[in-house]
Write a protein that holds these residues in place. Structure first.
Motif, short mmCIF file in Angstrom:
data_model
loop_
_atom_site.label_atom_id
_atom_site.label_comp_id
_atom_site.label_asym_id
_atom_site.label_seq_id
_atom_site.Cartn_x
_atom_site.Cartn_y
_atom_site.Cartn_z
N TRP A 11 36.43 6.63 -2.74
CA TRP A 11 36.35 5.55 -3.92
C TRP A 11 35.27 5.89 -4.93
CZ3 TRP A 11 35.97 1.57 0.70
CH2 TRP A 11 37.34 1.52 1.46
N VAL A 13 33.66 4.23 -8.12
CA VAL A 13 33.64 2.84 -8.73
C VAL A 13 32.21 2.72 -9.63
CG1 VAL A 13 34.53 1.57 -6.83
CG2 VAL A 13 32.00 1.99 -6.92
N ALA A 17 27.13 -2.51 -10.53
CA ALA A 17 28.07 -3.66 -10.22
C ALA A 17 27.43 -5.06 -10.77
CB ALA A 17 28.12 -3.78 -8.52
N ASP A 44 33.80 -2.32 -12.46
CA ASP A 44 35.09 -2.73 -11.76
C ASP A 44 34.44 -3.25 -10.19
OD1 ASP A 44 34.10 -0.20 -10.32
OD2 ASP A 44 36.05 0.86 -11.17
N TYR A 45 33.38 -3.33 -10.05
CA TYR A 45 32.78 -3.53 -8.81
C TYR A 45 32.14 -5.09 -8.86
CZ TYR A 45 30.99 -2.27 -4.08
OH TYR A 45 30.82 -1.99 -2.68
N ASP A 47 30.25 -8.11 -6.59
CA ASP A 47 29.49 -8.49 -5.31
C ASP A 47 29.41 -9.99 -5.19
OD1 ASP A 47 27.80 -7.82 -3.14
OD2 ASP A 47 26.35 -8.98 -4.28
N PHE A 76 37.11 -3.79 -7.37
CA PHE A 76 36.59 -3.76 -5.99
C PHE A 76 35.76 -5.04 -5.50
CE2 PHE A 76 33.92 -2.29 -2.59
CZ PHE A 76 34.54 -0.88 -1.87
N GLN A 78 33.71 -7.20 -3.18
CA GLN A 78 32.65 -7.32 -1.92
C GLN A 78 32.10 -8.48 -1.61
OE1 GLN A 78 29.92 -3.79 -1.34
NE2 GLN A 78 28.43 -5.50 -2.25
N ASP A 113 37.50 -5.45 -0.23
CA ASP A 113 37.18 -3.92 -0.15
C ASP A 113 36.22 -3.67 0.82
OD1 ASP A 113 39.31 -2.94 -2.25
OD2 ASP A 113 38.49 -4.41 -3.41
N GLN A 213 22.72 -0.34 -2.86
CA GLN A 213 22.71 -1.12 -3.77
C GLN A 213 21.70 -1.90 -3.99
OE1 GLN A 213 26.23 -3.32 -2.61
NE2 GLN A 213 27.72 -1.63 -3.41
N GLN A 268 23.62 2.06 -6.86
CA GLN A 268 24.50 1.39 -7.52
C GLN A 268 23.78 0.05 -7.83
OE1 GLN A 268 28.00 -0.02 -5.63
NE2 GLN A 268 29.43 -0.01 -7.46
#
Length: 307
Positions: A11, A13, A17, A44-45, A47, A76, A78, A113, A213, A268
């Motif tokens: 993956w 990404v 995020a 594209d992520y 949280d 994505f 989360q 995801d 992260q 990230q």
């Protein structure tokens, strides 16, 4: 926007995020503008957590995302579980499964995801966590798993029972708050910075291919309040950030994130702005790679001395 690979997966990404903790205060149109701004700038992520806005942040996001008709497999999503605000932490099988079902309903999606355990529960029974993860994976409700704010031995305890790899660990980190970096510099010393408070979590995650992260990347830390920009205790740091911002023709926010991205741990960062313009400004960090000299200059300007 550059891409980052999540741990031992295929993956790729966005290396930045967007955290949507404060989306509950937005109107539907404002929420759509934030999501569009994120995607337009390469994010594209996204949280989430079941407790953000008492669940309303996920609900607002889910409705806005659905109205935008963005393909689900192009992003994505989360979320996190395990906190019952003001009462306790709960990693029981029952709570994990009920939490995921609630998040899926609010987000208007069939699957997450990634699911993270939000904060360590000292009453954790890892066998129950393993059972919950198995059920969620078998039912197709969660594709991958991780943790947040966990130290190495807490992760090792989970790994003894959990079959799925723990791919992610969220940690508070900014240019003014990075105890794991400080401890790494001050090995075998007796000063305050030499105290290893997180069990060498930075190195542990790198060794075990766990994606870090950083959350609250603009906050001063957990001992002082406020954001770092124009903070009276960090005048020198702001001067350095401003100087580098001028050099790279960006804003200070981008430099603060670029400082995290420069670390070879391939972090990230999760930004939390609900302002489309600020999102765009911050995403410029992905265009910058600070030199080694510049990284250390920012570190020292934050008030940290090299041994």
């Amino acid at each position: 926007m550059r891409k980052v690979k999540i741990a031992n997966t295929d993956w790729e990404v966005s290396e930045i995020a967007l955290g949507v903790m404060r989306m509950n205060v937005l109107s539907s149109q404002e929420a759509k503008s934030v999501i569009e701004a994120a995607i337009e700038n390469g994010i594209d992520y996204f949280d989430h957590a079941d407790i953000y806005g008492g669940g309303e942040s996920e609900q607002v996001f889910g409705s806005a995302f659905t109205e935008l008709s963005i393909p689900r497999d192009s992003v994505f999503l989360q979320s996190k579980t395990g906190i019952i605000p003001g009462k306790m932490y709960d990693f029981s099988k029952k709570h994990i499964i009920e939490s995921v079902d609630g998040s899926l309903k609010r987000l208007k999606t069939d699957y997450l995801d990634a699911l993270l355990l939000h904060r360590p529960d000292t009453l954790v029974e890892p066998e129950e966590v393993a059972e919950a993860f198995e059920q969620l994976e078998e039912q197709g409700k969660v594709r991958s798993f991780g943790v947040s704010n966990h130290n190495p031995m807490q992760i090792e305890l989970l790994k003894k029972y959990v079959r799925q790899p723990l791919l992610i660990n969220q940690l508070q980190m900014s240019v003014t708050h990075h105890p794991s970096i400080n401890a790494g510099f001050n090995v075998n010393r007796t000063n305050q910075e030499a105290i290893v408070r997180e069990g060498s979590i930075l190195e542990y995650c790198r060794v075990n291919d766990i994606t870090i992260q950083p959350w609250s990347p603009f906050q001063v830390g957990n001992e002082k309040e406020g954001i770092l920009f124009d903070h009276p205790d960090f005048i020198g740091l702001n001067e350095v950030l401003a100087k580098l911002a001028e050099k790279y023709k960006v804003e200070r926010e981008a430099i603060a994130i670029a400082w995290l991205l420069r670390h070879p741990a391939k972090m990230q960062p999760i930004i939390g702005s609900m302002n489309p313009k600020r999102i765009a400004i911050t995403c410029r960090a992905s265009d910058i790679k600070l030199s080694r000299e510049e990284w250390y200059e920012v570190y020292r300007a934050g008030g940290f001395q090299l041994p």
